[in-house]
Design an enzyme around this catalytic site. Structure first.
Site, PDB file in Angstrom:
ATOM      1  N   CYS A 129      22.406  47.001  49.450  1.00  0.00           N
ATOM      2  CA  CYS A 129      21.130  46.763  49.030  1.00  0.00           C
ATOM      3  C   CYS A 129      20.098  46.404  49.108  1.00  0.00           C
ATOM      4  O   CYS A 129      19.405  46.462  49.235  1.00  0.00           O
ATOM      5  CB  CYS A 129      21.365  47.840  47.505  1.00  0.00           C
ATOM      6  SG  CYS A 129      22.501  46.314  46.595  1.00  0.00           S
ATOM      7  N   HIS A 149      22.075  46.543  41.433  1.00  0.00           N
ATOM      8  CA  HIS A 149      21.771  46.854  43.149  1.00  0.00           C
ATOM      9  C   HIS A 149      19.827  47.424  42.763  1.00  0.00           C
ATOM     10  O   HIS A 149      19.082  46.695  41.304  1.00  0.00           O
ATOM     11  CB  HIS A 149      22.216  48.701  42.341  1.00  0.00           C
ATOM     12  CG  HIS A 149      21.549  49.679  43.447  1.00  0.00           C
ATOM     13  ND1 HIS A 149      22.450  49.336  45.010  1.00  0.00           N
ATOM     14  CD2 HIS A 149      21.117  50.199  43.895  1.00  0.00           C
ATOM     15  CE1 HIS A 149      22.220  50.716  45.775  1.00  0.00           C
ATOM     16  NE2 HIS A 149      21.116  51.077  44.545  1.00  0.00           N
ATOM     17  N   HIS A 185      16.752  53.222  49.005  1.00  0.00           N
ATOM     18  CA  HIS A 185      17.960  52.246  48.815  1.00  0.00           C
ATOM     19  C   HIS A 185      19.138  51.884  49.700  1.00  0.00           C
ATOM     20  O   HIS A 185      19.317  53.930  50.174  1.00  0.00           O
ATOM     21  CB  HIS A 185      18.677  52.375  47.116  1.00  0.00           C
ATOM     22  CG  HIS A 185      19.024  53.444  46.796  1.00  0.00           C
ATOM     23  ND1 HIS A 185      20.002  53.589  45.961  1.00  0.00           N
ATOM     24  CD2 HIS A 185      18.890  54.925  47.049  1.00  0.00           C
ATOM     25  CE1 HIS A 185      20.725  54.670  45.290  1.00  0.00           C
ATOM     26  NE2 HIS A 185      20.028  55.390  46.366  1.00  0.00           N
TER      27      HIS A 185
END
Length: 363
Positions: free
Chosen positions: A278, A326, A338
């Site tokens: 990520c 994240h 993402h």
């Protein structure tokens, strides 16, 4: 002495017999449980598997960000150690040169025999030349004293550099050990997730990892469409939405890069160009726009100006979970791009599918 009467055995019948049988079966079941045989794994529903897999992936991503940070620190420590070693080698060369000069001067003095100056003047065939040579020797002696002082300074600096290199080498070993610990944590979590998913049929597995059919691709730059696999919980997966315009050229370039990478696989620790985790996707997207960002999510959130959720613009970085584990890049209309986890490629998803932790504007 009282006589003992022998008790007469009675036969079991009716309720007594049923009770005895029940106890016997219970005892057998207990023995089987303790024996470790005959124990079947509980059957989990697809939703339960998904919940456990999501938790494991989130824990793995937390460990991944720690791994990324540890790798960054290990790399920096190794770079400092290499710099110290290079500087030590350069100092050693200068020290060897200075020592050589001192040795040559000492040899010359030995050859001259160190005759007293008054006798050298008396015995000289050219007193004027002797006086010139004596003045030169005095100046040479002064330079020699300076050379000795430089050698001593080089020796002190060499000792300092060697000590610093030893400390840095210890730091490198410590960083590498931390790197291994985090790598082991990531691989263990991912292994558990894979094992859970293998208990599902292929359709169940697809539902647990995506939850919805793929959405039509939004129209990207230049009128071309890009594949945008849907994520679990994405609203209106059947409706394509054109990306909102970014407020700056750099933000626009970063968003365009993210769109070009849709469908790329998630690989933990990867920063592109063909696979990403990520934070690696975010770093690569803004690198393409000429902006250098830190490697980890918990550093990236402090790399720009914080903005509220209501102020989000395309190109902003959006962060999730309390540990800031994240990150995605906001593309407008309540959505982001993402790199989710190993079961899903880079994709478009709604920002409300995970616990929102904050946002940062870097361009």
């Amino acid at each position: 002495m009282a006589a003992h009467r022998k008790l007469r055995a009675r036969s079991l019948s009716g309720n007594t017999a049923r009770t005895a049988a029940t106890l016997a079966l219970a005892g057998a079941a207990t023995a089987t449980a303790f024996d470790g045989t005959g124990h079947a794994e509980p059957q989990l529903t697809t939703a339960q598997v998904k919940a456990q897999v999501d938790r494991l992936y989130q824990e793995a991503e937390t460990a991944t960000e720690k791994y990324n940070g540890a790798r960054e620190k290990a790399s920096a420590a190794q770079h400092r150690l290499n710099t110290l070693r290079d500087e030590t080698a350069r100092r050693q060369d200068r020290l060897n040169t200075a020592r050589g000069a001192l040795g040559a001067f000492a040899a010359a003095q030995y050859r001259d025999g160190a005759i007293a100056p008054s006798w050298q003047l008396a015995l000289s065939s050219s007193p004027d030349r002797y006086l010139d040579d004596a003045a030169f020797a005095e100046r040479a002696g002064h330079r020699q004293a300076q050379q000795v002082s430089r050698v001593r300074a080089e020796l002190r600096e060499m000792a300092r550099l060697r000590g610093a290199a030893l400390v840095q080498a210890k730091s490198v070993r410590s960083r590498q050990a931390e790197l291994k610990r985090q790598k082991d944590a990531v691989t263990a979590k991912l292994k558990q997730a894979r094992q859970l998913l293998t208990r599902l049929t292929p359709p169940e597995r697809a539902k647990a990892t995506t939850g919805a059919p793929a959405a039509p691709a939004p129209v990207g730059a230049g009128g071309r469409s890009a594949p945008t696999p849907a994520t679990f919980g994405e609203a209106s997966p059947g409706r394509a939405t054109a990306p909102a315009p970014a407020p700056t050229s750099r933000a626009s370039a970063a968003v365009a890069y993210a769109y070009r990478k849709l469908g790329s696989p998630y690989v933990w620790g990867a920063t592109g160009p063909d696979a990403f985790d990520c934070s690696g996707l975010i770093q690569a997207a803004y690198r393409s726009a000429g902006i250098s960002l830190p490697r980890t999510t918990y550093a990236q959130i402090n790399a720009g100006r914080r903005v509220s959720r209501s102020q989000l613009q395309p190109g902003d970085l959006v962060f999730f979970y309390s540990g800031i584990s994240h990150v995605g890049i906001y593309v407008g209309n309540g959505r982001m791009i993402h790199a989710p986890n190993p079961s899903a490629p880079v994709r478009v998803a709604p920002i409300d599918q995970m616990p929102f932790a904050g946002a940062t504007r870097v361009a």
